[in-house]
Design a protein around this motif. Structure first.
Motif, mmCIF file in Angstrom:
data_model
loop_
_atom_site.group_PDB
_atom_site.id
_atom_site.type_symbol
_atom_site.label_atom_id
_atom_site.label_comp_id
_atom_site.label_asym_id
_atom_site.label_seq_id
_atom_site.Cartn_x
_atom_site.Cartn_y
_atom_site.Cartn_z
ATOM 1 N N GLY A 34 0.790 -1.238 0.000
ATOM 2 C CA GLY A 34 0.000 0.000 0.000
ATOM 3 C C GLY A 34 0.813 1.274 0.000
ATOM 4 N N ASN A 35 2.096 1.214 -0.329
ATOM 5 C CA ASN A 35 2.951 2.399 -0.252
ATOM 6 C C ASN A 35 3.490 2.796 -1.625
ATOM 7 O OD1 ASN A 35 4.104 4.391 1.404
ATOM 8 N ND2 ASN A 35 6.077 3.344 1.361
ATOM 9 N N THR A 36 2.939 2.240 -2.676
ATOM 10 C CA THR A 36 3.471 2.492 -4.020
ATOM 11 C C THR A 36 3.339 3.956 -4.405
ATOM 12 O OG1 THR A 36 2.975 0.249 -4.724
ATOM 13 C CG2 THR A 36 3.275 1.880 -6.447
ATOM 14 N N SER A 37 2.215 4.584 -4.090
ATOM 15 C CA SER A 37 2.022 5.984 -4.481
ATOM 16 C C SER A 37 3.119 6.863 -3.889
ATOM 17 C CB SER A 37 0.637 6.474 -4.039
ATOM 18 O OG SER A 37 0.482 6.340 -2.640
ATOM 19 N N ALA A 38 3.496 6.606 -2.635
ATOM 20 C CA ALA A 38 4.560 7.391 -1.992
ATOM 21 C C ALA A 38 5.900 7.151 -2.675
ATOM 22 C CB ALA A 38 4.648 7.039 -0.511
ATOM 23 N N GLN A 39 6.158 5.888 -3.046
ATOM 24 C CA GLN A 39 7.416 5.570 -3.715
ATOM 25 C C GLN A 39 7.511 6.258 -5.073
ATOM 26 O OE1 GLN A 39 7.079 1.308 -3.765
ATOM 27 N NE2 GLN A 39 8.202 1.049 -1.860
ATOM 28 N N ILE A 40 6.413 6.226 -5.830
ATOM 29 C CA ILE A 40 6.409 6.852 -7.150
ATOM 30 C C ILE A 40 6.536 8.368 -7.020
ATOM 31 C CG2 ILE A 40 5.105 7.157 -9.287
ATOM 32 C CD1 ILE A 40 6.062 4.341 -8.913
ATOM 33 N N LYS A 41 5.867 8.943 -6.020
ATOM 34 C CA LYS A 41 5.993 10.386 -5.785
ATOM 35 C C LYS A 41 7.437 10.759 -5.468
ATOM 36 C CE LYS A 41 1.437 11.946 -4.270
ATOM 37 N NZ LYS A 41 0.615 12.426 -3.125
ATOM 38 N N GLU A 42 8.097 9.909 -4.675
ATOM 39 C CA GLU A 42 9.491 10.171 -4.319
ATOM 40 C C GLU A 42 10.375 10.188 -5.561
ATOM 41 O OE1 GLU A 42 13.122 8.338 -1.565
ATOM 42 O OE2 GLU A 42 11.212 7.271 -1.722
ATOM 43 N N LEU A 43 10.194 9.180 -6.434
ATOM 44 C CA LEU A 43 10.981 9.130 -7.668
ATOM 45 C C LEU A 43 10.663 10.325 -8.554
ATOM 46 C CD1 LEU A 43 12.939 7.704 -9.573
ATOM 47 C CD2 LEU A 43 11.017 6.362 -10.447
ATOM 48 N N SER A 44 9.393 10.674 -8.657
ATOM 49 C CA SER A 44 9.000 11.836 -9.451
ATOM 50 C C SER A 44 9.665 13.100 -8.927
ATOM 51 C CB SER A 44 7.475 11.991 -9.415
ATOM 52 O OG SER A 44 7.066 13.208 -9.998
ATOM 53 N N GLY A 45 9.683 13.255 -7.597
ATOM 54 C CA GLY A 45 10.319 14.422 -6.998
ATOM 55 C C GLY A 45 11.806 14.485 -7.288
ATOM 56 N N LEU A 46 12.487 13.339 -7.206
ATOM 57 C CA LEU A 46 13.930 13.302 -7.487
ATOM 58 C C LEU A 46 14.219 13.674 -8.943
ATOM 59 C CD1 LEU A 46 14.874 10.008 -5.586
ATOM 60 C CD2 LEU A 46 15.399 12.363 -4.889
ATOM 61 N N ILE A 47 13.396 13.149 -9.854
ATOM 62 C CA ILE A 47 13.608 13.446 -11.275
ATOM 63 C C ILE A 47 13.328 14.917 -11.561
ATOM 64 C CG2 ILE A 47 12.720 12.992 -13.600
ATOM 65 C CD1 ILE A 47 12.280 10.083 -12.709
ATOM 66 N N ASN A 48 12.270 15.469 -10.957
ATOM 67 C CA ASN A 48 11.968 16.883 -11.173
ATOM 68 C C ASN A 48 13.060 17.781 -10.581
ATOM 69 O OD1 ASN A 48 9.570 16.592 -12.612
ATOM 70 N ND2 ASN A 48 8.329 16.420 -10.762
ATOM 71 N N LYS A 49 13.657 17.355 -9.473
ATOM 72 C CA LYS A 49 14.785 18.124 -8.911
ATOM 73 C C LYS A 49 15.987 18.093 -9.855
ATOM 74 C CE LYS A 49 13.693 17.590 -3.987
ATOM 75 N NZ LYS A 49 14.125 16.973 -2.702
ATOM 76 N N LEU A 50 16.195 16.932 -10.482
ATOM 77 C CA LEU A 50 17.279 16.841 -11.470
ATOM 78 C C LEU A 50 17.041 17.829 -12.610
ATOM 79 C CD1 LEU A 50 19.829 15.382 -12.564
ATOM 80 C CD2 LEU A 50 18.294 13.724 -13.643
ATOM 81 N N ASN A 51 15.788 18.053 -12.934
ATOM 82 C CA ASN A 51 15.449 18.946 -14.042
ATOM 83 C C ASN A 51 15.640 20.423 -13.716
ATOM 84 O OD1 ASN A 51 14.774 16.880 -15.804
ATOM 85 N ND2 ASN A 51 12.618 16.851 -15.203
ATOM 86 N N TYR A 52 15.977 20.757 -12.458
ATOM 87 C CA TYR A 52 16.243 22.160 -12.120
ATOM 88 C C TYR A 52 17.383 22.721 -12.964
ATOM 89 C CZ TYR A 52 13.371 21.711 -7.853
ATOM 90 O OH TYR A 52 12.341 21.521 -6.958
ATOM 91 N N HIS A 53 18.293 21.818 -13.398
ATOM 92 C CA HIS A 53 19.448 22.315 -14.158
ATOM 93 C C HIS A 53 19.062 22.832 -15.540
ATOM 94 C CE1 HIS A 53 20.212 17.934 -15.704
ATOM 95 N NE2 HIS A 53 19.272 18.535 -16.381
ATOM 96 N N LEU A 54 17.813 22.581 -15.940
ATOM 97 C CA LEU A 54 17.370 23.088 -17.245
ATOM 98 C C LEU A 54 17.321 24.610 -17.255
ATOM 99 C CD1 LEU A 54 14.525 20.518 -18.027
ATOM 100 C CD2 LEU A 54 16.863 20.528 -18.890
#
Length: 600
Positions: A302-322
């Motif tokens: 029951g914790n998949t949504s949190a895991q996916i949100k975490e990955l999404s957040g990390l990827i969006n932070k990586l995109n700050y360099h744009l």
């Protein structure tokens, strides 16, 4: 019409909500202009008063206000898009009922002329069963649904899916909201998720990852300390600059690894956040059916949504360099890109095995939602009983073709109850023989994937349909019609000799040869099938085939579709009856196009 009224009301409500959030978003956009105007005014007073403090305070306040307004406007824009998508999926249901149209994929890529039945029974492609029922937006959802329609499930699975479909049908609001949340994927790149899965399974193998991770945590404190100290000791300014350049050098030296991560993951951050919302919606719903409960249990406790949100957040932070300026500052102080790719690698090590299984759960829900749409939109259709036993059962009352509109389709009854029979169906041209074979076949396919069927009542064994109907030649493969028929016959004979329970549908066997060979060959094939205890239907114009009932009265049954000719006009009732056909209409049809056939 009640369900259409319900969908129409939902369309109206969704449009009202979309308009409300559009107005709010426009209001916040206007406030952003006001904040900008106030900042310009503050700049004017700062210059006039020659007071840098006023400018600094105004800039900081304006920056925070502007960021907050952008954030709120983004929320309202997202809500507006959601309600517009909700409106779209409700409108699609109305159009599906009225015109058999669909905004979702028609499954043409799954079409295969060599499949046991999908080409003959219009399972995939334009005006197909898949087009009627598909509500899957994701590529994996489409593949899941296509798989369910391509082979029969086990009895336990069919019954479990029926229970789940009934539950989903009672949650129509939830179902439509789920479709709206996933509609973004309907036109997305097909390989987007597959590429992500490949990326997550392949380690980045960043050299010196351990010490880089440690230094990235220390670096911002070190640089800030040097900047503060340089105020008191000017000589340290040079050291601070050198440390900043050193940090940039480290990031630049790992540019190929950063680019590799950014190439796949960098494009999917927002998409993953959308999926996280879908996972959360599934996790939070209360499920009663065993099938749905089992699906939710697969979502990593029951914790998949949190895991996916975490990955999404990390990827969006990586995109700050744009943003070049933001990226420069972050990399100087925090070695930002390196911190994020290390964080993503750590996430991969802990979660990559669960991700594909989690997305398979969404695919399964999309397939269930697709089948539930039939139960909701056509409440008079029934869920079939699944028969046991070694013999064959296919009984139905009021059986009709689901792809023919209610106003035009004709219902028929049929009964094969725990038996071994071959039914010979004779009849005139256009009287309904082929349509009935397809009606029996397509409803059986629906029944054995768990869906409701277009009938008042149906009972069916778990068996595989094998059709022999639209036999085509092939110039590319140098295959004549007769050779194509022989290939199909060989497939049939091989199938009935296997352990599978085969129910065959043959429409006019061996049409690619002369009438004598056609009769003798058809008779030999049917007798071979009788010898193998094969079961199915054979539609034919050849009345001699119907004579086989006299030779095999316990195995062969005769049925027919006839016509009534009144004052030279042909009247069809499209109703199947017991016995042999006595009335044919080829000469009448030829006469209608100006060709008179003389009796010999």
């Amino acid at each position: 019409m009640d369900i259409i009224k319900d969908y129409t009301q939902r369309v109206t409500n969704a449009q009202q909500q979309a308009d409300k959030f559009k107005e709010l978003a426009n209001g916040y956009s206007l406030m952003r202009l006001v904040v900008f105007a106030l900042l310009v005014l503050a700049l004017y007073f700062a210059i006039t008063l020659d007071d840098f403090t006023v400018l600094a305070i105004s800039f900081i306040i304006s920056l925070f206000c502007f960021a907050w307004l952008v954030s709120r406007q983004s929320v309202f824009e997202k809500q507006k898009r959601y309600f517009l998508d909700l409106k779209k999926v409700n409108e699609n249901e109305i159009e599906s009922i009225l015109n058999y149209s669909n905004i979702y994929d028609n499954g043409s890529r799954f079409a295969d002329d060599r499949h046991f039945y999908s080409a003959d029974l219009d399972i995939f492609g334009n005006a197909s069963l898949f087009q009627l029922l598909n509500r899957a937006a994701t590529p994996t959802g489409n593949e899941k649904l296509a798989g369910w329609l391509s082979a029969p499930a086990e009895k336990e699975v069919i019954l479990a899916r029926q229970e789940a479909i009934k539950e989903l049908s009672s949650k129509n609001a939830w179902k439509l909201e789920m479709q709206a949340l996933l509609l973004f994927a309907n036109k997305a790149e097909t390989n987007q998720l597959k590429n992500l899965f490949v990326y997550l399974h392949i380690p980045l193998a960043l050299p010196g990852e351990k010490w880089l991770g440690i230094y990235a945590k220390i670096a911002p404190y070190l640089l800030v300390l040097l900047i503060i100290a340089s105020y008191f000791f000017p000589v340290l300014r040079t050291v601070a600059v050198l440390v900043g350049l050193f940090n940039l050098g480290i990031v630049s030296s790992k540019a190929s690894y950063i680019k590799k991560a950014d190439l796949i993951a960098g494009k999917i951050g927002d998409t993953l956040n959308n999926y996280a919302i879908v996972f959360e919606k599934i996790e939070k719903e209360q499920w009663a059916s065993g099938y749905c409960k089992n699906l939710v249990e697969r979502l990593a406790t029951g914790n998949t949504s949190a895991q996916i949100k975490e990955l999404s957040g990390l990827i969006n932070k990586l995109n700050y360099h744009l943003n070049l300026i933001v990226g420069f500052v972050l990399n100087v102080f925090f070695l930002w890109d390196i911190r994020q790719i290390i964080a993503i690698e750590n996430w991969k090590r802990n979660n990559d095995k669960n991700l594909e299984a989690a997305f398979d759960v969404i695919a399964a829900y999309e397939a269930l939602v697709s089948l539930a749409s039939l139960h909701i939109n056509y409440p008079d259709w029934c869920f079939p009983e699944i028969a046991d036993g070694p013999a064959y059962t296919l009984t139905a009352k009021g059986l009709a073709h689901p792809l023919i509109s209610r106003a035009k389709r004709i219902e028929n009854d049929y009964e094969l109850d725990s038996a071994f029979n071959i039914d010979i169906i004779t009849g005139s041209n256009m009287a309904g023989k082929s349509t009935f074979l397809r009606t029996a076949g397509i409803n059986t396919v629906m029944a054995l994937c768990g869906a409701p069927v277009c009938a008042q009542h149906m009972k069916v064994s778990v068996m595989t349909i094998l059709s022999y109907m639209r036999i085509k030649d092939s110039l590319n493969e140098s295959t004549s019609t007769f050779k194509a028929e022989l290939d199909r016959l060989q497939m049939l004979l091989k199938a009935v000799e296997s352990d599978q329970k085969i129910f065959f549908l043959i429409d006019e066997m061996l049409r690619g040869t002369n009438s004598v060979d056609k009769y003798l060959g058809s008779k030999a094939v049917i007798e071979r099938l009788i010898g193998k205890k094969a079961v199915g239907m054979v539609a034919t114009h050849d009345l001699q085939i119907a004579e086989l009932e006299k030779k095999y009265p316990a195995y062969i049954r005769n049925f027919y579709f006839d016509i009534q000719v009144v004052n030279g006009e042909m009247l069809f009732d499209y109703k199947m009856k017991h016995g042999e056909c006595k009335t044919f209409n080829a000469s009448l049809l030829l006469k209608q196009i100006g060709i008179d056939v003389e009796a010999e």
